[in-house]
Structures are given as C-alpha cells and as structure tokens.
Design a protein around this motif. Structure first.
Motif, PDB file in Angstrom:
ATOM      1  N   ASP A   8       4.517  13.965   1.271  1.00 60.78           N
ATOM      2  CA  ASP A   8       3.849  12.999   0.391  1.00 60.78           C
ATOM      3  C   ASP A   8       3.221  11.924   1.271  1.00 60.78           C
ATOM      4  OD1 ASP A   8       4.940  14.578  -1.551  1.00 60.78           O
ATOM      5  OD2 ASP A   8       6.360  13.084  -2.298  1.00 60.78           O
ATOM      6  N   GLU A  10       1.673   8.769   2.172  1.00 66.23           N
ATOM      7  CA  GLU A  10       1.587   7.392   1.664  1.00 66.23           C
ATOM      8  C   GLU A  10       2.016   6.455   2.772  1.00 66.23           C
ATOM      9  OE1 GLU A  10       4.557   8.138  -1.330  1.00 66.23           O
ATOM     10  OE2 GLU A  10       6.146   7.239  -0.108  1.00 66.23           O
ATOM     11  N   HIS A  81      -1.177  12.978  -4.849  1.00 66.57           N
ATOM     12  CA  HIS A  81       0.046  12.191  -5.097  1.00 66.57           C
ATOM     13  C   HIS A  81      -0.294  11.014  -6.018  1.00 66.57           C
ATOM     14  CE1 HIS A  81       4.126  10.986  -4.399  1.00 66.57           C
ATOM     15  NE2 HIS A  81       3.896  10.025  -3.527  1.00 66.57           N
ATOM     16  N   HIS A  85       0.197   5.041  -6.650  1.00 68.31           N
ATOM     17  CA  HIS A  85       1.652   5.173  -6.537  1.00 68.31           C
ATOM     18  C   HIS A  85       2.397   4.491  -7.682  1.00 68.31           C
ATOM     19  CE1 HIS A  85       5.450   5.955  -4.319  1.00 68.31           C
ATOM     20  NE2 HIS A  85       4.725   6.953  -3.842  1.00 68.31           N
ATOM     21  N   PRO A 122       4.579  10.083  -7.929  1.00 66.07           N
ATOM     22  CA  PRO A 122       5.432   9.179  -7.156  1.00 66.07           C
ATOM     23  C   PRO A 122       6.856   9.172  -7.723  1.00 66.07           C
ATOM     24  CG  PRO A 122       3.342   8.137  -7.670  1.00 66.07           C
ATOM     25  CD  PRO A 122       3.377   9.425  -8.431  1.00 66.07           C
ATOM     26  N   HIS A 231       8.083  12.298   3.957  1.00 66.09           N
ATOM     27  CA  HIS A 231       6.960  11.353   4.002  1.00 66.09           C
ATOM     28  C   HIS A 231       6.645  11.019   5.460  1.00 66.09           C
ATOM     29  CE1 HIS A 231       9.353  10.612   0.349  1.00 66.09           C
ATOM     30  NE2 HIS A 231       8.205  10.417  -0.254  1.00 66.09           N
TER      31      HIS A 231
HETATM   32 ZN   LIG Z   1       5.437   8.721  -2.962  1.00 69.22          ZN
END
Ligand SMILES: [Zn+2]
Length: 287
Positions: A8, A10, A81, A85, A122, A231
C-alpha cells in the motif's frame, strides 16, 4: 503455491496511527519519504525476481507520477488505495465515489492506460456499514476489491470504540460477489476460535519470520494462496517524527521498522510471491 504480495503506497503520515493527528492540509508540508522507500522496495523485489501489486494512493500518484510509471515498468501491478486515505465508513457513498474517481484518474494519467483492476481501502475499512462501497467500485470498472480483513463483525468492534475491520459472516478467502466483483481478503489465520490478521502490517513486524511463514504454510495447506501486505514506510527506520503524535501510537507505528526489510528479504527468499492479478488470474478470467 504462489502467494500474493501487496504494497500500500502511502506516506508514513497517512498511516492509521497518525490519521487523527495530522490534518490533510499539513500533508504537503511534511517531509516526503514515499518515493525513496518505494524505490528501495522495487530494488529489493527486483533482487528476488518478485513482482507484486502496488495499491497506490491517488495523492501520491498525483505528486509522483514517475514513481507510478517505475512501478509498472518493473512489471508490477498498479491498483488504487483511494485518493485521500479516508476510511470507507467515515465517507458517504458520494464522497467515496469522488475519492475513488480522483485516485483512478491520477493513476491512469500517470500510466496512460485505463486498466486498473484492483482497489484496497485504507485501514481495511470494508465493514458492515460500508458495503455500499462495493457498488461504487463496480460502477467505476474495478474488477476486484482487497479491502476486507475478515477478523470479525465491523459493528461489534465499533462498539468498543476501536478501528473497525471485518464484515459479519464474511469468509476468509477469495469470493465472487454479486455483479462479478471479486473480493480477495487479507489473509487471516484461524486459531483459538477466531481469525488473526497475521499476514501484514503490525503483525508482520511483531511476529518472528518463522511465525509468518508458518501462518502462510497453514493457509496454503487449506488450498488457498496467502495475501500478504506491507507499506513503504515499514522499511524506513529513519522516519521523521510526526508532530503531536501520541506516544503509544508512535511506539506501535514504529515497532520494528529497523527489522522489516530483513524480514521481507527472508520471506521472499523462501516462498514464491506474485501480484494479485496473476495469483487470482483464473478467478478474474471468469465472466
Ligand atoms: Zn493505507
């Protein structure tokens, strides 16, 4: 058996631990780490000849379109994604439709292609109260969702005031939903009468590698591929401090950030992983 690996994409300040302390208006002013961390992951995956699905946040795709292109050029799958968020159950259907469309537009603009098959919300925030999101995904041409962490009923955990995950009665494995959308839930291990979210995030950082491997082996023994997630910020022990972050949230968020890269290497060295679109190619080919 080939398992699915998902990332993911971010910034560290988008993470769950900080969602209530960092305002969206502040994001642009914080030091960005996602580009360097994602590139480290890309290099690590290339070393192991492994490809994955990268669910890219639209906010990141807009700022770093070249990063989205690098991910795709290395043969990885790019999914969405969302844009900002936001947890599904904190949005209205109209707000989510806007957020999703904006994220898809950013990714499609970066890649110059219309094909974005997958979406991950998220915080695995698909719950009893946000099942309407599946209709929105379908309406936007998304083929599969991976936003479910089947650890229980979404409503029950809300009563305890905690972050919610799970849908009442949902199964632990890939399922075709009404309208042809596929659900590929994050892997859980059935143990002591409940489902444990063993295959990603804080659990991956907390458990020793042998435990994660044993969990994946158990899931494979059930005849199913595991879906592992992490992540870019999880391999970054140099993460800058986040203003106003509560001490406990900071400790949980930063747990074992210095060990995760080595653990990921260990995981990739002893198992075969691929993007969701390939691991579940047979399911997605069904019409
Ligand atoms: Zn996330």
């Amino acid at each position: 058996m080939r398992n699915a690996l998902s990332i993911d994409v971010e910034e560290y300040f988008h993470a769950h631990a900080y969602e209530d302390v960092v305002e969206r208006a502040e994001w642009g002013g914080l030091p960005g780490r996602v580009r360097a961390n994602t590139r480290r992951l890309l290099a690590l995956l290339a070393e192991h000849g492994t490809r994955a699905t990268f669910f890219v946040l639209g906010w990141v795709a807009e700022r770093h379109p070249e990063l989205v292109r690098e991910i795709a050029a290395a043969g990885h799958e790019v999914g969405s994604h969302g844009y900002a968020h936001q947890l599904l159950y904190r949005q209205t259907p109209a707000e989510f439709a806007h957020d999703l469309a904006r994220s898809l537009a950013a990714i499609r603009h970066a890649l110059g292609t219309d094909v974005v098959l997958g979406y991950r919300a998220p915080g695995f925030s698909l719950t009893d109260d946000s099942l309407w999101a599946l209709d929105v995904l379908r309406a936007h041409g998304v083929r599969y969702d991976s936003s479910l962490q089947p650890v229980g009923a979404g409503r029950a955990s809300r009563l305890r005031g905690r972050k919610r995950s799970g849908v009442s009665g949902a199964g632990r494995f890939a399922a075709r939903l009404a309208g042809g959308l596929w659900e590929f839930p994050a892997s859980t291990l059935r143990l002591l009468g409940r489902n444990w979210p063993v295959a990603g995030g804080g659990w991956f950082r907390l458990l020793p590698l042998w435990a994660t491997r044993a969990a994946i082996a158990r899931i494979n023994a059930e005849g199913q591929p595991a879906i592992v997630y992490l992540h870019p910020w999880e391999i970054d022990p140099e993460e800058p401090p986040v203003p106003r972050a509560p001490a406990l949230a900071r400790v949980r968020h930063r747990l074992n950030l210095d060990r995760t890269e080595a653990r990921l290497r260990g995981l990739l060295a002893c198992g075969e992983f691929g993007p969701l679109r390939e691991v579940f190619a047979a399911e997605l080919a069904e019409v």
